[in-house]
Design a protein around this motif. Structure first.
Motif, mmCIF file in Angstrom:
data_model
loop_
_atom_site.group_PDB
_atom_site.id
_atom_site.type_symbol
_atom_site.label_atom_id
_atom_site.label_comp_id
_atom_site.label_asym_id
_atom_site.label_seq_id
_atom_site.Cartn_x
_atom_site.Cartn_y
_atom_site.Cartn_z
ATOM 1 N N ILE A 60 60.956 -13.484 4.665
ATOM 2 C CA ILE A 60 60.998 -13.182 6.095
ATOM 3 C C ILE A 60 60.887 -11.678 6.341
ATOM 4 O O ILE A 60 61.449 -10.882 5.588
ATOM 5 N N VAL A 61 60.134 -11.322 7.378
ATOM 6 C CA VAL A 61 60.064 -9.927 7.833
ATOM 7 C C VAL A 61 60.386 -9.910 9.320
ATOM 8 O O VAL A 61 59.989 -10.818 10.053
ATOM 9 N N THR A 62 61.128 -8.910 9.765
ATOM 10 C CA THR A 62 61.326 -8.724 11.205
ATOM 11 C C THR A 62 60.834 -7.340 11.604
ATOM 12 O O THR A 62 60.918 -6.390 10.812
ATOM 13 N N VAL A 70 62.598 -1.697 26.639
ATOM 14 C CA VAL A 70 63.253 -2.951 26.241
ATOM 15 C C VAL A 70 63.029 -3.180 24.752
ATOM 16 O O VAL A 70 61.916 -3.028 24.247
ATOM 17 N N LYS A 71 64.123 -3.498 24.049
ATOM 18 C CA LYS A 71 64.013 -3.761 22.619
ATOM 19 C C LYS A 71 63.679 -5.238 22.387
ATOM 20 O O LYS A 71 64.316 -6.126 22.959
ATOM 21 N N TYR A 72 62.680 -5.474 21.568
ATOM 22 C CA TYR A 72 62.322 -6.825 21.162
ATOM 23 C C TYR A 72 62.313 -6.874 19.642
ATOM 24 O O TYR A 72 62.037 -5.870 18.978
ATOM 25 N N THR A 73 62.574 -8.051 19.104
ATOM 26 C CA THR A 73 62.401 -8.260 17.664
ATOM 27 C C THR A 73 61.459 -9.432 17.465
ATOM 28 O O THR A 73 61.606 -10.481 18.103
ATOM 29 N N SER A 74 60.470 -9.244 16.603
ATOM 30 C CA SER A 74 59.625 -10.367 16.200
ATOM 31 C C SER A 74 59.961 -10.710 14.758
ATOM 32 O O SER A 74 60.237 -9.826 13.945
ATOM 33 N N GLN A 75 59.986 -12.012 14.479
ATOM 34 C CA GLN A 75 60.415 -12.494 13.161
ATOM 35 C C GLN A 75 59.321 -13.390 12.577
ATOM 36 O O GLN A 75 58.833 -14.290 13.251
ATOM 37 N N TYR A 76 58.965 -13.147 11.320
ATOM 38 C CA TYR A 76 57.865 -13.852 10.657
ATOM 39 C C TYR A 76 58.422 -14.532 9.406
ATOM 40 O O TYR A 76 58.910 -13.851 8.500
ATOM 41 N N VAL A 77 58.334 -15.864 9.365
ATOM 42 C CA VAL A 77 59.039 -16.648 8.339
ATOM 43 C C VAL A 77 58.064 -17.467 7.490
ATOM 44 O O VAL A 77 57.018 -17.887 7.983
ATOM 45 N N ILE A 128 49.444 -11.789 7.878
ATOM 46 C CA ILE A 128 50.348 -11.741 9.024
ATOM 47 C C ILE A 128 50.431 -10.297 9.540
ATOM 48 O O ILE A 128 50.681 -9.372 8.762
ATOM 49 N N HIS A 129 50.218 -10.136 10.839
ATOM 50 C CA HIS A 129 50.300 -8.817 11.479
ATOM 51 C C HIS A 129 51.426 -8.800 12.510
ATOM 52 O O HIS A 129 51.752 -9.838 13.076
ATOM 53 N N PRO A 130 51.975 -7.616 12.803
ATOM 54 C CA PRO A 130 52.959 -7.533 13.890
ATOM 55 C C PRO A 130 52.295 -7.894 15.224
ATOM 56 O O PRO A 130 51.117 -7.610 15.422
ATOM 57 N N VAL A 131 53.088 -8.484 16.131
ATOM 58 C CA VAL A 131 52.549 -8.843 17.447
ATOM 59 C C VAL A 131 52.486 -7.624 18.374
ATOM 60 O O VAL A 131 51.898 -7.688 19.445
#
Ligand SMILES: [Zn+2]
Length: 260
Positions: A157-159, A167-174, A137-140
């Motif tokens: 889970i990693v965010t 603009v702040k975004y959060t990506s979440q990997y479950v 899994i890689h960050p988007v």
């Protein structure tokens, strides 16, 4: 039941046990790693309790305030906006995600297939891979790890927090089967870094990645939409009702692909 049928059933059981054992082998637990959040339920995050590695709080605060001086836990250089602009999308075949709008987002896995698209109550793409737990899994997008935790069902889970054009975004990997060794909250990561391996931890029926992107800064007390995971969950449903479907809002997510 015929003998032949029994033999087939036995074979299936043997196969499933074999797969189970393989998955166990692939689950590499890092004893040096400390989970940064208390055991929490993703739908009831009132118990979320942040305990980060030394200095990582400063790093996260600096990142949130736009300060590129990330402090002493910095291990790799966080790409600033100019560097983000220079990132080229690897055009290897036509199934690569097509950028329809800046910012540039990458698919979180090299080989993937959408098994479920965002819908009410599930503002995420579910992605499977023929490589199963072998899929990394890689960050988007480039960013900084803002959360490492398990939910009450045991999902790893990693965010990752992203700052894109202000603009702040959060990506979440479950549902990860394992975390990448040595990751910590406050760690700068690029799209080429690993976060962990695809898995089926927590409330999941098979090996897949559940990935959400929301336009808020999870765990940032100054962001009322995302100050904790309860707020995050509510906000994701609000944004979904406003037709913001995470990743799909900013890139074309193909049904199936073989390269990021
Ligand atoms: Zn899901």
């Amino acid at each position: 039941m015929s003998n032949k049928r029994i033999i087939i059933d036995m074979s299936i059981v043997f196969l499933l046990v074999s797969i189970g054992l393989q998955c166990k082998d692939l689950f590499i637990k890092d004893d040096n790693y400390t989970v940064s959040y208390e055991y929490v339920n993703i739908k009831d995050m009132s118990k979320a309790n942040v305990t980060t590695k030394e200095n990582s709080k400063i790093v996260v605060d600096n990142f949130l305030s736009g300060n590129n001086n990330l402090g002493s836990v910095e291990e790799t250089t966080l790409n600033n906006q100019e560097q983000l602009e220079e990132v080229e999308l690897p055009v290897q075949n036509e199934s690569v995600a097509t950028v329809v709008n800046k910012p540039i987002w990458y698919l979180p896995v090299e080989m993937g297939r959408i098994s479920q698209a965002p819908r009410y109550g599930h503002n995420a793409y579910d992605i499977t891979s023929p490589r199963g737990t072998g899929e990394t899994i890689h960050p988007v997008a480039n960013g900084i790890i803002s959360g490492i935790y398990t939910d009450s069902a045991g999902a790893l889970i990693v965010t990752v927090l992203h700052d894109i054009n202000g603009v702040k975004y959060t990506s979440q990997y479950v549902h990860l089967s394992s975390y990448r060794e040595g990751i910590y909250v406050g760690m700068p990561v690029t799209i080429n870094d690993a976060l962990g391996q695809m898995g089926t931890t927590g409330n999941s029926t098979g090996v897949h990645l559940h990935v959400t992107v929301l336009d808020c800064a999870l765990f940032d007390p100054n962001d009322p939409n995302c100050s904790d995971l309860g707020a995050w969950y509510n906000y994701s449903n609000i944004r979904l009702s406003q037709e913001f479907i995470g990743l799909g809002s900013v890139i074309y997510v193909p049904y199936e692909w073989y390269s990021r």
